[in-house]
Scaffold this active site. Structure first.
Site, PDB file in Angstrom:
ATOM      1  N   ASP A 163       0.801  12.420 -14.739  1.00 38.75           N
ATOM      2  CA  ASP A 163       0.411  12.323 -15.916  1.00 38.75           C
ATOM      3  C   ASP A 163      -0.453  13.435 -16.487  1.00 38.75           C
ATOM      4  O   ASP A 163      -0.501  13.687 -17.641  1.00 38.75           O
ATOM      5  CB  ASP A 163      -0.162  11.107 -16.328  1.00 38.75           C
ATOM      6  CG  ASP A 163       0.525   9.911 -16.397  1.00 38.75           C
ATOM      7  OD1 ASP A 163       1.768   9.914 -16.811  1.00 38.75           O
ATOM      8  OD2 ASP A 163       0.232   8.742 -15.539  1.00 38.75           O
TER       9      ASP A 163
ATOM     10  N   HIS B 274      -2.312   3.490 -15.735  1.00 36.73           N
ATOM     11  CA  HIS B 274      -1.144   3.769 -15.243  1.00 36.73           C
ATOM     12  C   HIS B 274      -0.365   4.826 -16.040  1.00 36.73           C
ATOM     13  O   HIS B 274      -0.836   5.864 -16.225  1.00 36.73           O
ATOM     14  CB  HIS B 274      -0.286   2.348 -14.978  1.00 36.73           C
ATOM     15  CG  HIS B 274       0.718   2.167 -14.441  1.00 36.73           C
ATOM     16  ND1 HIS B 274       1.503   3.163 -13.711  1.00 36.73           N
ATOM     17  CD2 HIS B 274       1.881   1.079 -14.092  1.00 36.73           C
ATOM     18  CE1 HIS B 274       2.621   2.801 -13.058  1.00 36.73           C
ATOM     19  NE2 HIS B 274       2.771   1.639 -13.549  1.00 36.73           N
TER      20      HIS B 274
ATOM     21  N   HIS C 254      -5.019   8.927  -7.643  1.00 42.47           N
ATOM     22  CA  HIS C 254      -3.805   8.255  -7.266  1.00 42.47           C
ATOM     23  C   HIS C 254      -3.937   7.073  -6.114  1.00 42.47           C
ATOM     24  O   HIS C 254      -4.866   7.722  -5.351  1.00 42.47           O
ATOM     25  CB  HIS C 254      -2.624   9.024  -6.982  1.00 42.47           C
ATOM     26  CG  HIS C 254      -1.372   8.239  -7.392  1.00 42.47           C
ATOM     27  ND1 HIS C 254      -0.784   7.405  -6.245  1.00 42.47           N
ATOM     28  CD2 HIS C 254      -0.633   8.195  -8.364  1.00 42.47           C
ATOM     29  CE1 HIS C 254       0.331   7.032  -6.669  1.00 42.47           C
ATOM     30  NE2 HIS C 254       0.488   7.459  -7.901  1.00 42.47           N
TER      31      HIS C 254
HETATM   32  C1  SDX Z   1       0.254   6.525 -12.586  1.00 47.25           C
HETATM   33  O1  SDX Z   1       0.910   3.852  -8.560  1.00 47.25           O
HETATM   34  C2  SDX Z   1       1.824   4.697  -8.778  1.00 47.25           C
HETATM   35  O2  SDX Z   1       2.550   5.087  -8.215  1.00 47.25           O
HETATM   36  C3  SDX Z   1       1.413   5.078 -10.514  1.00 47.25           C
HETATM   37  C4  SDX Z   1       2.273   6.241 -10.860  1.00 47.25           C
HETATM   38  C5  SDX Z   1       3.637   6.005 -11.145  1.00 47.25           C
HETATM   39  O3  SDX Z   1       4.540   6.775 -11.015  1.00 47.25           O
HETATM   40  O4  SDX Z   1       4.172   4.882 -11.076  1.00 47.25           O
HETATM   41  O5  SDX Z   1       1.986   7.452 -10.180  1.00 47.25           O
HETATM   42  C6  SDX Z   1       1.879   6.702 -12.190  1.00 47.25           C
HETATM   43  O6  SDX Z   1      -0.012   5.215 -12.801  1.00 47.25           O
HETATM   44  C7  SDX Z   1      -0.689   7.623 -12.308  1.00 47.25           C
HETATM   45  C8  SDX Z   1      -2.159   7.360 -12.553  1.00 47.25           C
HETATM   46  C9  SDX Z   1      -2.230   7.636 -13.828  1.00 47.25           C
HETATM   47  N1  SDX Z   1      -3.655   7.005 -13.830  1.00 47.25           N
HETATM   48  C10 SDX Z   1      -4.701   7.936 -14.379  1.00 47.25           C
HETATM   49  O7  SDX Z   1      -4.687   9.160 -14.328  1.00 47.25           O
HETATM   50  C11 SDX Z   1      -6.258   7.462 -14.560  1.00 47.25           C
HETATM   51  C12 SDX Z   1      -7.493   7.935 -14.001  1.00 47.25           C
HETATM   52  N2  SDX Z   1      -7.211   7.581 -12.495  1.00 47.25           N
HETATM   53  C13 SDX Z   1      -7.523   6.386 -11.937  1.00 47.25           C
HETATM   54  O8  SDX Z   1      -8.187   5.672 -12.671  1.00 47.25           O
HETATM   55  C14 SDX Z   1      -7.385   5.902 -10.531  1.00 47.25           C
HETATM   56  O9  SDX Z   1      -7.574   7.230  -9.720  1.00 47.25           O
HETATM   57  C15 SDX Z   1      -6.192   5.366 -10.300  1.00 47.25           C
HETATM   58  C16 SDX Z   1      -5.904   3.983 -11.180  1.00 47.25           C
HETATM   59  C17 SDX Z   1      -4.945   6.403 -10.620  1.00 47.25           C
HETATM   60  C18 SDX Z   1      -6.248   4.890  -8.700  1.00 47.25           C
HETATM   61  O10 SDX Z   1      -7.015   3.734  -8.533  1.00 47.25           O
HETATM   62  P1  SDX Z   1      -7.476   3.230  -7.201  1.00 47.25           P
HETATM   63  O11 SDX Z   1      -6.780   3.764  -6.148  1.00 47.25           O
HETATM   64  O12 SDX Z   1      -8.027   2.003  -7.311  1.00 47.25           O
HETATM   65  O13 SDX Z   1      -8.827   4.420  -6.798  1.00 47.25           O
HETATM   66  P2  SDX Z   1     -10.204   3.903  -7.303  1.00 47.25           P
HETATM   67  O14 SDX Z   1     -10.452   3.687  -8.772  1.00 47.25           O
HETATM   68  O15 SDX Z   1     -11.120   2.819  -6.382  1.00 47.25           O
HETATM   69  O16 SDX Z   1     -10.910   5.238  -7.147  1.00 47.25           O
HETATM   70  C19 SDX Z   1     -11.454   5.714  -5.928  1.00 47.25           C
HETATM   71  C20 SDX Z   1     -12.785   6.357  -6.134  1.00 47.25           C
HETATM   72  C21 SDX Z   1     -13.704   5.804  -7.005  1.00 47.25           C
HETATM   73  O17 SDX Z   1     -14.980   6.204  -6.811  1.00 47.25           O
HETATM   74  P3  SDX Z   1     -16.082   5.344  -5.454  1.00 47.25           P
HETATM   75  O18 SDX Z   1     -16.214   3.909  -6.490  1.00 47.25           O
HETATM   76  O19 SDX Z   1     -15.492   5.315  -4.297  1.00 47.25           O
HETATM   77  O20 SDX Z   1     -17.292   5.948  -5.703  1.00 47.25           O
HETATM   78  O21 SDX Z   1     -12.477   7.584  -6.873  1.00 47.25           O
HETATM   79  C22 SDX Z   1     -13.124   7.661  -8.052  1.00 47.25           C
HETATM   80  C23 SDX Z   1     -13.391   6.032  -8.394  1.00 47.25           C
HETATM   81  O22 SDX Z   1     -14.406   6.052  -9.142  1.00 47.25           O
HETATM   82  N3  SDX Z   1     -12.008   8.039  -8.991  1.00 47.25           N
HETATM   83  C24 SDX Z   1     -12.372   8.752 -10.018  1.00 47.25           C
HETATM   84  C25 SDX Z   1     -11.077   9.065 -10.900  1.00 47.25           C
HETATM   85  N4  SDX Z   1      -9.996   8.268 -10.231  1.00 47.25           N
HETATM   86  C26 SDX Z   1     -10.548   7.730  -9.083  1.00 47.25           C
HETATM   87  N5  SDX Z   1     -13.260   9.645 -10.616  1.00 47.25           N
HETATM   88  C27 SDX Z   1     -13.350  10.214 -11.693  1.00 47.25           C
HETATM   89  N6  SDX Z   1     -11.891  10.834 -12.375  1.00 47.25           N
HETATM   90  C28 SDX Z   1     -10.863   9.876 -11.719  1.00 47.25           C
HETATM   91  N7  SDX Z   1      -9.719  10.082 -12.461  1.00 47.25           N
END
Ligand code: SDX
Length: 429
Positions: free
Chosen positions: A364, A266, A307
């Site tokens: 971010d 997050h 996201h």
């Molecule tokens: C914020 O929700 C909000 O509104 C939050 C926010 C706000 O203003 O409040 O926007 C702020 O929290 C932004 C997000 C910051 N986090 C990151 O940048 C960390 C990296 N990103 C992630 O860990 C992830 O993308 C999330 C947590 C942001 C979203 O998670 P989800 O929706 O649960 O999605 P997921 O983890 O299930 O991903 C779906 C797929 C997966 O692959 P599969 O299992 O389907 O094969 O996409 C892949 C994930 O492994 N994936 C990534 C990735 N993000 C998702 N692969 C590589 N790098 C990434 N960053």
């Protein structure tokens, strides 16, 4: 509110279960599953992937189109033409203020910028090398022990005063965290400065000398605050709502939000992005890190990418990238990390894995590079997110408490033991 009905046919029931469908002003229709409990069923949705936990009028996101509206106003317009305190007013009250309302709002916030002198005692209980988010959780939670004059959450006026106090005191506390970490005395707020200038003053001046504040830097800081002000039911806002649904003290609820924001999935991602760029180090190593991010046996993810809601560009990331160029240019800084970040974005956006999973840069990704250019240390990045998000947290808390609400209490799919008899210690294997 219910315009239509869904019918759920279950094999063991002769009649279908009818569930109302609600239409919002925008966004997908929502099936109201509350009636399922009478039929003996729960829904199962870990991570709330397809569950609306509340009704809200504050913020709307269309993740497919990359649209973010606060009270109907596009984030790009607010970032270009508004300022943070005006955005706070909008989030809290639903409309943009007129001149008189704005002056009154700004003056009231200014009246609340100081913290009780005893608050500074809390800081000395922390190690100097404590993470500033750890200190923020503690000292914002500690605010709940003060201000007993206005803690009746059933009273609109009391809730309003708590909102003012929180918005006004967060920059003071955030700057105190920084000053404590570098062993400098705290700097009191100065009310002839505007919100962003005042924060920068408390961060960078000392009791011996005021550090001049560049208007470019103050503007960039204010824009960062606007871009982080709210984002509908994200994890930290949902935490504030859940804590608030028990009738808890508002300062304690915001401390809960800060705790939820801290995680790298997050708000902690802004700090993690710079750590990641440091680790990658050079454009030539980007392909190696893209492969690591795609490798499911490797915990590495591209921080600042992906996201839950956006399956397109996060509109805040677009503004942030533009702002990044402007700020660096105006400050005459060339940062190799910006070049590295842009190349990383370019390569990732062309990669089939990121295309297929619709992974784009989020808020971010570029914010850290601007914060670094402003002179903010990396460990303070998430604190700045928390400072800005306080507007959203308190607006959602207000919205919930001023309408009818129920205690947040999810159910579960139980997969543990069935009932069994207790075995005395001397009879256990
Ligand atoms: C914020 O929700 C909000 O509104 C939050 C926010 C706000 O203003 O409040 O926007 C702020 O929290 C932004 C997000 C910051 N986090 C990151 O940048 C960390 C990296 N990103 C992630 O860990 C992830 O993308 C999330 C947590 C942001 C979203 O998670 P989800 O929706 O649960 O999605 P997921 O983890 O299930 O991903 C779906 C797929 C997966 O692959 P599969 O299992 O389907 O094969 O996409 C892949 C994930 O492994 N994936 C990534 C990735 N993000 C998702 N692969 C590589 N790098 C990434 N960053």
């Amino acid at each position: 509110m219910a315009d239509d009905k869904a019918q759920l046919h279950l094999n063991n029931l002769s009649d279908p279960i009818e569930l109302p469908i609600h239409k919002g002003t925008a966004g997908p229709d929502v099936i109201d599953v509350r009636g399922l409990v009478q039929a003996g069923y729960f829904t199962y949705d870990p991570g709330f992937v397809s569950t609306a936990a509340c009704e809200s009028k504050i913020t709307y996101i269309d993740g497919e189109k990359g649209i973010l509206l606060h009270r109907g106003y596009p984030i790009g317009q607010l970032a270009a033409d508004s300022d943070y305190l005006e955005t706070c007013y909008l989030l809290l009250n639903g409309e943009l203020p007129n001149k008189e309302q704005k002056d009154e709002f700004v003056n009231t916030v200014k009246n609340h910028t100081m913290v009780n002198e005893q608050i500074s005692d809390f800081f000395t209980g922390f190690r100097r090398d404590a993470h500033p988010m750890a200190i923020m959780c503690g000292v914002v939670g500690a605010l709940s022990a003060f201000y007993h004059d206005s803690l009746d959450i059933t009273l609109e006026r009391h809730r309003e005063i708590s909102a003012f106090r929180l918005i006004a005191k967060m920059p003071t506390l955030a700057a105190m965290c920084y000053k404590y970490s570098i062993g400098q005395p705290f700097v009191y707020p100065k009310n002839d400065l505007d919100f962003a200038e005042n924060f920068l003053h408390m961060m960078f001046s000392t009791p011996c000398a005021d550090t001049p504040i560049s208007p470019v830097v103050a503007k960039a800081m204010d824009r960062i605050f606007i871009l982080h002000a709210d984002h509908e039911q994200n994890a930290s806002t949902s935490t504030v709502r859940l804590a608030g649904s028990t009738g808890a003290n508002p300062f304690a609820c915001i401390a809960a939000g800060i705790a939820a924001l801290w995680g790298p999935a997050h708000g902690g991602a802004n700090e993690a992005v710079l750590d990641m760029l440091d680790e990658i180090g050079d454009i030539s190593r980007i392909p190696e890190y893209i492969e690591k991010a795609k490798d499911k046996s490797d915990p590495f993810l591209l921080m600042g990418f992906g996201h839950r809601v956006y399956k397109n560009f996060d509109p805040r990331a677009t503004v942030m990238r533009e702002s990044c160029h402007e700020v660096l240019k105006e400050l005459g800084i060339t940062d190799p990390q910006l070049e590295l970040a842009m190349k990383l974005e370019e390569i990732a956006l062309k990669d089939p894995y990121f295309i297929e999973k619709k992974l784009f840069p989020n808020v971010d990704f570029y914010s850290g590079i601007i914060l670094k250019a402003i002179g903010i240390p990396t460990s303070m990045f998430t604190v700045i997110f928390a400072l800005a998000r306080t507007a959203g947290w308190i607006s959602h808390w207000q919205e919930m408490i001023s309408n009818s609400y129920k205690i947040g209490r999810p159910r579960q799919l139980y997969t543990g033991y069935e009932a069994r008899d207790f075995t005395p210690l001397d009879k256990r294997d």
